[in-house]
Design an enzyme around this catalytic site. Sequence first.
Site, PDB file in Angstrom:
ATOM      1  N   ARG A 120      14.092  -8.550  16.660  1.00  0.00           N
ATOM      2  CA  ARG A 120      13.431  -9.084  15.452  1.00  0.00           C
ATOM      3  C   ARG A 120      14.524  -9.824  14.722  1.00  0.00           C
ATOM      4  O   ARG A 120      15.490  -9.240  14.248  1.00  0.00           O
ATOM      5  CB  ARG A 120      12.856  -7.952  14.607  1.00  0.00           C
ATOM      6  CG  ARG A 120      12.423  -8.371  13.184  1.00  0.00           C
ATOM      7  CD  ARG A 120      11.315  -9.422  13.211  1.00  0.00           C
ATOM      8  NE  ARG A 120      10.775  -9.705  11.877  1.00  0.00           N
ATOM      9  CZ  ARG A 120      11.186 -10.703  11.085  1.00  0.00           C
ATOM     10  NH1 ARG A 120      12.167 -11.503  11.484  1.00  0.00           N
ATOM     11  NH2 ARG A 120      10.614 -10.898   9.913  1.00  0.00           N
ATOM     12  N   HIS A 123      16.985 -11.690   9.289  1.00  0.00           N
ATOM     13  CA  HIS A 123      16.107 -12.240   8.240  1.00  0.00           C
ATOM     14  C   HIS A 123      16.195 -11.388   6.994  1.00  0.00           C
ATOM     15  O   HIS A 123      16.828 -10.327   6.985  1.00  0.00           O
ATOM     16  CB  HIS A 123      14.660 -12.256   8.749  1.00  0.00           C
ATOM     17  CG  HIS A 123      14.059 -10.878   8.791  1.00  0.00           C
ATOM     18  ND1 HIS A 123      14.372  -9.956   9.760  1.00  0.00           N
ATOM     19  CD2 HIS A 123      13.200 -10.243   7.945  1.00  0.00           C
ATOM     20  CE1 HIS A 123      13.725  -8.828   9.543  1.00  0.00           C
ATOM     21  NE2 HIS A 123      13.006  -8.962   8.439  1.00  0.00           N
ATOM     22  N   HIS A 125      13.749 -10.736   2.954  1.00  0.00           N
ATOM     23  CA  HIS A 125      12.526 -10.998   2.184  1.00  0.00           C
ATOM     24  C   HIS A 125      12.644 -10.296   0.850  1.00  0.00           C
ATOM     25  O   HIS A 125      13.505  -9.436   0.665  1.00  0.00           O
ATOM     26  CB  HIS A 125      11.286 -10.501   2.934  1.00  0.00           C
ATOM     27  CG  HIS A 125      11.541  -9.272   3.751  1.00  0.00           C
ATOM     28  ND1 HIS A 125      11.705  -8.037   3.198  1.00  0.00           N
ATOM     29  CD2 HIS A 125      11.725  -9.117   5.095  1.00  0.00           C
ATOM     30  CE1 HIS A 125      11.943  -7.159   4.154  1.00  0.00           C
ATOM     31  NE2 HIS A 125      11.979  -7.772   5.319  1.00  0.00           N
ATOM     32  N   GLU A 129      11.836  -2.982   2.477  1.00  0.00           N
ATOM     33  CA  GLU A 129      11.256  -2.667   3.795  1.00  0.00           C
ATOM     34  C   GLU A 129      11.603  -1.243   4.194  1.00  0.00           C
ATOM     35  O   GLU A 129      12.741  -0.928   4.503  1.00  0.00           O
ATOM     36  CB  GLU A 129      11.792  -3.645   4.855  1.00  0.00           C
ATOM     37  CG  GLU A 129      11.410  -3.281   6.284  1.00  0.00           C
ATOM     38  CD  GLU A 129      11.949  -4.291   7.299  1.00  0.00           C
ATOM     39  OE1 GLU A 129      11.902  -5.494   7.000  1.00  0.00           O
ATOM     40  OE2 GLU A 129      12.414  -3.875   8.366  1.00  0.00           O
ATOM     41  N   GLU A 191       4.515 -10.923   6.736  1.00  0.00           N
ATOM     42  CA  GLU A 191       5.587 -10.760   7.721  1.00  0.00           C
ATOM     43  C   GLU A 191       5.949 -12.089   8.389  1.00  0.00           C
ATOM     44  O   GLU A 191       7.050 -12.261   8.904  1.00  0.00           O
ATOM     45  CB  GLU A 191       5.139  -9.719   8.751  1.00  0.00           C
ATOM     46  CG  GLU A 191       5.959  -9.609  10.027  1.00  0.00           C
ATOM     47  CD  GLU A 191       7.396  -9.116   9.818  1.00  0.00           C
ATOM     48  OE1 GLU A 191       7.689  -8.547   8.749  1.00  0.00           O
ATOM     49  OE2 GLU A 191       8.211  -9.314  10.724  1.00  0.00           O
ATOM     50  N   HIS A 305      -5.706  16.734  -4.915  1.00  0.00           N
ATOM     51  CA  HIS A 305      -4.580  16.340  -5.762  1.00  0.00           C
ATOM     52  C   HIS A 305      -4.741  14.870  -6.155  1.00  0.00           C
ATOM     53  O   HIS A 305      -5.651  14.185  -5.679  1.00  0.00           O
ATOM     54  CB  HIS A 305      -3.255  16.509  -5.001  1.00  0.00           C
ATOM     55  CG  HIS A 305      -3.088  15.518  -3.883  1.00  0.00           C
ATOM     56  ND1 HIS A 305      -3.715  15.660  -2.658  1.00  0.00           N
ATOM     57  CD2 HIS A 305      -2.396  14.348  -3.795  1.00  0.00           C
ATOM     58  CE1 HIS A 305      -3.417  14.627  -1.886  1.00  0.00           C
ATOM     59  NE2 HIS A 305      -2.623  13.813  -2.552  1.00  0.00           N
ATOM     60  N   HIS A 307      -2.060  11.289  -7.771  1.00  0.00           N
ATOM     61  CA  HIS A 307      -0.704  10.806  -8.038  1.00  0.00           C
ATOM     62  C   HIS A 307      -0.698  10.037  -9.354  1.00  0.00           C
ATOM     63  O   HIS A 307      -1.323   8.980  -9.458  1.00  0.00           O
ATOM     64  CB  HIS A 307      -0.221   9.911  -6.891  1.00  0.00           C
ATOM     65  CG  HIS A 307      -0.329  10.592  -5.568  1.00  0.00           C
ATOM     66  ND1 HIS A 307       0.648  11.418  -5.056  1.00  0.00           N
ATOM     67  CD2 HIS A 307      -1.341  10.617  -4.658  1.00  0.00           C
ATOM     68  CE1 HIS A 307       0.260  11.916  -3.895  1.00  0.00           C
ATOM     69  NE2 HIS A 307      -0.950  11.443  -3.632  1.00  0.00           N
ATOM     70  N   GLU A 312      -1.398   5.037  -3.472  1.00  0.00           N
ATOM     71  CA  GLU A 312      -0.930   5.658  -2.228  1.00  0.00           C
ATOM     72  C   GLU A 312      -1.413   4.843  -1.041  1.00  0.00           C
ATOM     73  O   GLU A 312      -2.620   4.629  -0.872  1.00  0.00           O
ATOM     74  CB  GLU A 312      -1.467   7.091  -2.111  1.00  0.00           C
ATOM     75  CG  GLU A 312      -1.219   7.726  -0.741  1.00  0.00           C
ATOM     76  CD  GLU A 312      -1.688   9.181  -0.669  1.00  0.00           C
ATOM     77  OE1 GLU A 312      -1.861   9.813  -1.731  1.00  0.00           O
ATOM     78  OE2 GLU A 312      -1.889   9.666   0.457  1.00  0.00           O
ATOM     79  N   HIS A 351      -8.093  13.049  -4.435  1.00  0.00           N
ATOM     80  CA  HIS A 351      -8.451  13.016  -3.013  1.00  0.00           C
ATOM     81  C   HIS A 351      -7.917  14.246  -2.299  1.00  0.00           C
ATOM     82  O   HIS A 351      -7.089  14.984  -2.830  1.00  0.00           O
ATOM     83  CB  HIS A 351      -7.887  11.740  -2.362  1.00  0.00           C
ATOM     84  CG  HIS A 351      -6.427  11.525  -2.604  1.00  0.00           C
ATOM     85  ND1 HIS A 351      -5.920  11.085  -3.804  1.00  0.00           N
ATOM     86  CD2 HIS A 351      -5.330  11.718  -1.807  1.00  0.00           C
ATOM     87  CE1 HIS A 351      -4.603  10.997  -3.735  1.00  0.00           C
ATOM     88  NE2 HIS A 351      -4.210  11.393  -2.535  1.00  0.00           N
TER      89      HIS A 351
END
Length: 412
Positions: A120, A123, A125, A129, A191, A305, A307, A312, A351
């Site tokens: 890959r 590079h 961005h 990541e 990407e 629970h 967040h 998420e 959820h």
Amino acid sequence: MDDGIDASRRRFLELGSVALAAGAISAGAQTQQQVEQGEHSSSSSLPMGQDNSALYHQNPDSVTPPPTDHGNLPAFKYPFTLAHKRVQPGGWTRQVTIADLGIAKEIAGVQMRLIPGGIRELHWHKPSEWSLMLYGNARITCIDPDGKAFVDDVKEGDIWNFPPGYPHSIQGLPPDGCEFLLVFDDGNFDEYETVLLTDWIGHTPPGILAKNFGTSSSPFPPMPPEGRYIFPGTIPGPLQADRKAAEGNLGPSRLPFDFRLLEMPPTKITRGGEVRIIDGNNFRASPQIAAAHVILHPGGLREMHWHPNADEWQYYVKGKGRMTVFAAGARARTMDFEQGDTGYVQQTFPHYIENTGDTDLVFLEMFRSSYYQDVSLSNWLTHLPPQLVIDHLKISQATLDKFPHEERVVMP
Ligand code: MN
Ligand code: MN
């Protein structure tokens, strides 16, 4: 109040209690009126009609929603299997972004496969990541803003994180290259629009290249018009030699960009499974993305629970499960998930996730946040004045006493 809606909801609730009492509604019990309402639990026993049969069998909670589901909630699942696969000589890649899963504003995901030696391209961005190795081995490189190099090998169960703008590469190693998941803290990430080394070089005037590198003319042959992206390369030699050559006289980067996730002891372990929490507190190279790696044994439940701090984004690594998201205003929807699916829950929406298969369910919960945070329903209800809870839920003190008095994360 709209009487029509109320009447319809009453009928639905009655149907729900009938279904709960009887275990299930038989085909014969369903009236044409119920079919037209489309809001109850008996449609699975009707002829299949215009269904896609493979999807039908993979999505029992869409085909036959639990009677507690209600209202219109946008889809929160997208399988990588449906994403376009960009195939190149050195491997392939595919992505799920906000373009595919409309509610996924905070996070996008990419799957990538590299052959042994497949690269890959170097590079960078703007988004961070965060990555999990799903299969095989790779050599990764990065450099920090002090100009110090990082080179390491990663295997299944390892994670890594490249902060915004830090240039990096990933190369498949023998015997069979690798497959991994990339998670970006921006739903609009693409990407296919990262800054590629060869793309940049190919779009810089040759005289500038000569002046920049102190050569008499451009030192480079013509570059591919859109960069190399993923391409076959030379299988790298021993790690130590690569490290030494990359570090030169500056020494290694002070920050390790990878982390042996599955070698870390579980943050919490119960009879039903285990969870590992990784965020900026224990993985310093990842101040932008927090994660929970969850293993649910058959029958296990990631407890009810929510967040408080972020949306998420989920990735299902192995097994089968289902999740109901409750979105207030009587809106709830249940969807089924399996290996290779992504899921999404908006910030503060409650959820649970249940293992519905006969093998372990393994998934990631990913957050655009420097820290992991959740609120457990059980812990909350057992840390209130008890009478307040009893008045709401019409339960006895004895029943309340039986609830877990702490956050279990996974039940039982
Ligand atoms: Mn990248
Ligand atoms: Mn969650």
